[in-house]
Design a protein around this motif. Sequence first.
Motif, PDB file in Angstrom:
ATOM      1  N   VAL A  37      34.326  38.077  28.828  1.00 18.20           N
ATOM      2  CA  VAL A  37      35.123  39.094  28.622  1.00 18.20           C
ATOM      3  C   VAL A  37      36.753  37.410  27.634  1.00 18.20           C
ATOM      4  O   VAL A  37      37.485  37.937  27.046  1.00 18.20           O
ATOM      5  N   ASP A  38      36.579  36.512  28.722  1.00 17.83           N
ATOM      6  CA  ASP A  38      37.417  35.421  28.381  1.00 17.83           C
ATOM      7  C   ASP A  38      37.251  34.687  26.703  1.00 17.83           C
ATOM      8  O   ASP A  38      38.421  33.696  26.320  1.00 17.83           O
ATOM      9  N   TYR A  39      36.396  35.127  25.940  1.00 16.27           N
ATOM     10  CA  TYR A  39      36.381  34.270  24.839  1.00 16.27           C
ATOM     11  C   TYR A  39      37.437  34.779  23.563  1.00 16.27           C
ATOM     12  O   TYR A  39      38.391  33.649  23.190  1.00 16.27           O
ATOM     13  N   HIS A  40      38.680  36.197  24.127  1.00 10.73           N
ATOM     14  CA  HIS A  40      39.967  35.304  23.518  1.00 10.73           C
ATOM     15  C   HIS A  40      41.025  36.073  23.822  1.00 10.73           C
ATOM     16  O   HIS A  40      40.722  37.218  25.092  1.00 10.73           O
ATOM     17  N   GLU A  41      41.901  36.960  23.776  1.00  9.91           N
ATOM     18  CA  GLU A  41      43.240  37.725  24.413  1.00  9.91           C
ATOM     19  C   GLU A  41      43.072  38.983  24.174  1.00  9.91           C
ATOM     20  O   GLU A  41      42.706  39.177  23.127  1.00  9.91           O
ATOM     21  N   ARG A  42      42.914  39.448  25.818  1.00  9.14           N
ATOM     22  CA  ARG A  42      42.814  40.930  26.042  1.00  9.14           C
ATOM     23  C   ARG A  42      43.028  41.249  26.920  1.00  9.14           C
ATOM     24  O   ARG A  42      42.814  40.222  28.313  1.00  9.14           O
ATOM     25  N   VAL A  43      43.718  42.488  27.123  1.00 12.70           N
ATOM     26  CA  VAL A  43      43.856  43.555  28.354  1.00 12.70           C
ATOM     27  C   VAL A  43      42.135  44.279  28.672  1.00 12.70           C
ATOM     28  O   VAL A  43      42.220  45.242  27.594  1.00 12.70           O
ATOM     29  N   VAL A  44      41.511  44.276  29.207  1.00 14.53           N
ATOM     30  CA  VAL A  44      40.638  44.604  29.465  1.00 14.53           C
ATOM     31  C   VAL A  44      40.201  46.170  30.955  1.00 14.53           C
ATOM     32  O   VAL A  44      40.865  45.228  32.015  1.00 14.53           O
ATOM     33  N   VAL A  45      40.197  47.348  30.043  1.00 14.30           N
ATOM     34  CA  VAL A  45      39.962  48.086  31.688  1.00 14.30           C
ATOM     35  C   VAL A  45      38.685  48.163  31.835  1.00 14.30           C
ATOM     36  O   VAL A  45      38.764  49.151  30.945  1.00 14.30           O
ATOM     37  N   ILE A  46      38.494  48.268  33.365  1.00 14.30           N
ATOM     38  CA  ILE A  46      36.855  48.440  33.133  1.00 14.30           C
ATOM     39  C   ILE A  46      36.559  49.807  34.177  1.00 14.30           C
ATOM     40  O   ILE A  46      37.589  50.544  35.103  1.00 14.30           O
ATOM     41  N   MET A  47      36.546  51.361  33.283  1.00 14.37           N
ATOM     42  CA  MET A  47      35.896  52.285  33.885  1.00 14.37           C
ATOM     43  C   MET A  47      34.961  52.262  35.139  1.00 14.37           C
ATOM     44  O   MET A  47      33.962  51.999  34.521  1.00 14.37           O
ATOM     45  N   LEU A  48      34.592  51.655  36.254  1.00 10.74           N
ATOM     46  CA  LEU A  48      33.328  52.418  37.372  1.00 10.74           C
ATOM     47  C   LEU A  48      33.396  53.878  37.780  1.00 10.74           C
ATOM     48  O   LEU A  48      34.049  54.402  38.200  1.00 10.74           O
ATOM     49  N   ARG A  97      38.572  39.465  41.992  1.00 20.38           N
ATOM     50  CA  ARG A  97      39.009  38.531  41.739  1.00 20.38           C
ATOM     51  C   ARG A  97      38.996  38.050  40.652  1.00 20.38           C
ATOM     52  O   ARG A  97      39.629  36.655  39.966  1.00 20.38           O
ATOM     53  N   MET A  98      38.468  38.105  39.315  1.00 20.79           N
ATOM     54  CA  MET A  98      38.550  37.883  38.386  1.00 20.79           C
ATOM     55  C   MET A  98      39.851  37.101  37.713  1.00 20.79           C
ATOM     56  O   MET A  98      39.881  35.662  37.214  1.00 20.79           O
ATOM     57  N   ASN A  99      40.492  37.890  37.563  1.00 20.15           N
ATOM     58  CA  ASN A  99      41.921  37.459  37.056  1.00 20.15           C
ATOM     59  C   ASN A  99      42.559  35.802  36.927  1.00 20.15           C
ATOM     60  O   ASN A  99      42.983  35.484  36.068  1.00 20.15           O
ATOM     61  N   SER A 100      42.699  35.343  38.526  1.00 17.71           N
ATOM     62  CA  SER A 100      42.872  34.282  38.705  1.00 17.71           C
ATOM     63  C   SER A 100      42.574  33.428  38.338  1.00 17.71           C
ATOM     64  O   SER A 100      42.671  32.024  38.318  1.00 17.71           O
ATOM     65  N   GLU A 101      41.200  33.543  37.803  1.00 18.44           N
ATOM     66  CA  GLU A 101      40.348  32.301  36.372  1.00 18.44           C
ATOM     67  C   GLU A 101      40.026  32.658  35.297  1.00 18.44           C
ATOM     68  O   GLU A 101      40.164  31.762  34.783  1.00 18.44           O
ATOM     69  N   LEU A 102      40.512  33.854  35.073  1.00 20.73           N
ATOM     70  CA  LEU A 102      41.002  34.377  33.342  1.00 20.73           C
ATOM     71  C   LEU A 102      41.356  33.183  32.974  1.00 20.73           C
ATOM     72  O   LEU A 102      42.799  33.251  33.018  1.00 20.73           O
ATOM     73  N   ASP A 103      41.554  32.959  31.600  1.00 20.23           N
ATOM     74  CA  ASP A 103      42.747  31.860  30.547  1.00 20.23           C
ATOM     75  C   ASP A 103      43.452  33.290  29.854  1.00 20.23           C
ATOM     76  O   ASP A 103      44.452  32.558  29.613  1.00 20.23           O
ATOM     77  N   ASN A 104      42.470  33.438  28.638  1.00 16.80           N
ATOM     78  CA  ASN A 104      42.573  34.644  27.555  1.00 16.80           C
ATOM     79  C   ASN A 104      43.069  35.773  28.362  1.00 16.80           C
ATOM     80  O   ASN A 104      43.323  36.093  27.755  1.00 16.80           O
ATOM     81  N   SER A 105      42.156  36.366  28.964  1.00 20.73           N
ATOM     82  CA  SER A 105      42.464  37.756  29.492  1.00 20.73           C
ATOM     83  C   SER A 105      42.329  38.210  30.156  1.00 20.73           C
ATOM     84  O   SER A 105      42.639  37.610  31.428  1.00 20.73           O
ATOM     85  N   ARG A 106      42.237  39.587  30.406  1.00 17.81           N
ATOM     86  CA  ARG A 106      43.138  40.175  32.358  1.00 17.81           C
ATOM     87  C   ARG A 106      41.943  41.122  32.360  1.00 17.81           C
ATOM     88  O   ARG A 106      41.466  42.168  31.249  1.00 17.81           O
ATOM     89  N   VAL A 107      41.526  41.550  33.808  1.00 17.73           N
ATOM     90  CA  VAL A 107      41.104  42.006  33.836  1.00 17.73           C
ATOM     91  C   VAL A 107      41.904  43.486  34.872  1.00 17.73           C
ATOM     92  O   VAL A 107      42.768  43.063  35.612  1.00 17.73           O
ATOM     93  N   SER A 108      41.443  44.733  34.395  1.00 16.33           N
ATOM     94  CA  SER A 108      41.886  45.755  35.579  1.00 16.33           C
ATOM     95  C   SER A 108      40.455  47.001  35.030  1.00 16.33           C
ATOM     96  O   SER A 108      40.118  47.410  34.654  1.00 16.33           O
ATOM     97  N   ILE A 109      40.640  47.492  36.777  1.00 21.17           N
ATOM     98  CA  ILE A 109      39.435  48.548  37.701  1.00 21.17           C
ATOM     99  C   ILE A 109      40.263  49.422  38.011  1.00 21.17           C
ATOM    100  O   ILE A 109      40.676  49.580  38.586  1.00 21.17           O
TER     101      ILE A 109
END
Length: 488
Positions: free
Chosen positions: A215-226, A246-258
């Motif tokens: 996920v963190d390979y390059h810059e992007r916003v990711v929405v994960i639908m569960l 709690r992933m976002n606090s450790e990601l450098d390039n990307s952001r995750v929203s659930i």
Amino acid sequence: MDGFSGDVDLEDLDLDSDADDSGEADEASRGLFDDLLEGEPIFENKEVLRPSYTPHKLPHREEQINNMATILVTALRGETPSNILIYGKTGTGKTASAKFVSEELETTSQKYEVPCEVEYINCEVTDTQYRVLAQLANKFIDKNGRYIENRLEELGDLRDRAAEDPAELDDTDFDSVAAVENEITSLESDLEEFDPVPMTGWPTDRVYSTFFDAVDYHERVVVIMLDEIDKLVEKSGDDTLYNLSRMNSELDNSRVSIMGISNDLKFTDFLDPRVKSSLGEEEIVFPPYDATQLRDILQHRAEIAFKSATLSDDVIPLCAAFAAQEHGDARRALDLLRTAGELAERGRTETVEEAHVRKAQEKIELDRVVEVVRTLPTQSKLVLYATILLEKNGVHNINTGEVFNIYKRLCQEIEADVLTQRRVTDLISELDMLGIVNAIVVSKGRYGRTKEINLSVPLDETEAVLLSDSRVGEVEDAQPFVQARFDN
Ligand SMILES: Nc1ncnc2c1ncn2[C@@H]1O[C@H](COP(=O)(O)OP(=O)(O)O)[C@@H](O)[C@H]1O
Ligand SMILES: [Mg+2]
């Protein structure tokens, strides 16, 4: 080519024919499907009524869809949207709306060239932390692969042009052809480093870190639908959600929203409080549809699904009314309409009538009962079978003691454990809640209180399902001991 013609006269078929003229009989039976194909079919496009079809318009869900969009638009600005929790009973349009919004989001992100991606996971199918993370990891590994290949193509092109004319590098991040070459080599090695996660076998933390890196390979916003998130939590606890939230606090390039979708309104009661507050930053409720709304929904779909003038006027209102009784379930409404159409087709009538809808309602209800009964635990099946045996012998308003006596005999017959009468009373209450029996508590004056039990489902069909169970089917002949009950 006589044998291929549709008209098969049964009298012409010599059913006792010898082996050597069986070829003829074989040809004659080729009319099998012709009969069924005859006549104008009722459907123009039946697929439109199936759950797998995603409609382009979702009437009566504008408010919920707008709410989702208002929250998710943040992603198109390159920021992290709040996590969203969606609630609503089955058939209230949650999955359809979520898929609609995610398609729109991805289309818009491509239009404006903002890196935003949506991943959809159905947790009823993918129901363990390992599988959820592995599926996500592999999807992002794929995406990264495509991303790198595109980039390699661009860079290869740039290198060739720059080799002829160094001015080609002016507006780029590279100051020499060698720098382009370096980048190409580095991307090629990245491509090899991504190791897809196998379906089983890795330690969970390795799966998680593979997903994280992908996920963190390059810059992007990711929405994960569960989707059906309650099933995941029920089966495997809330570790997955804890890790994802709690992933976002450790990601450098990307952001995750659930975005979690649940059929169970109370499901957050089972969550760790931290997960609960993080996941439920925004909550959207999908209320049940009423009969008028269901009519609109059916009307839209029916126009594409059926040939014109094949539905009589009361068909859609009746489907809508039945489904509104059933907690406003659009899936049930569509099932009814499709089944009614199929019954009309099988009956070779030209139009679908009210009677077809009523038959469809019975059929769907029976299918439901069969499924519920089939999946009961053996002990509940034995309790239910005892009730059925009593009813078959003309006993109504059966009491718990009577069920227990027959149940005990059934257990002995097939060498199953005998539960206490108290447990059997509990199992009867469960059958009541499932709508299989109706048990009411009645007062017997100074004799105390008892339950009066009656079967709420069709006797013969239910008995057949019970006897198809390998354990219950071992009961050879219950009649003697049921009869004995009346003799003493
Ligand atoms: N507002 C609507 N308009 C058209 N079809 C709908 C609407 N709401 C639900 N449906 C249809 O009803 C069925 C069930 O909807 P779905 O989104 O799967 O419900 P849920 O996920 O809430 O259980 C699907 O076939 C869906 O296309
Ligand atoms: Mg759904």
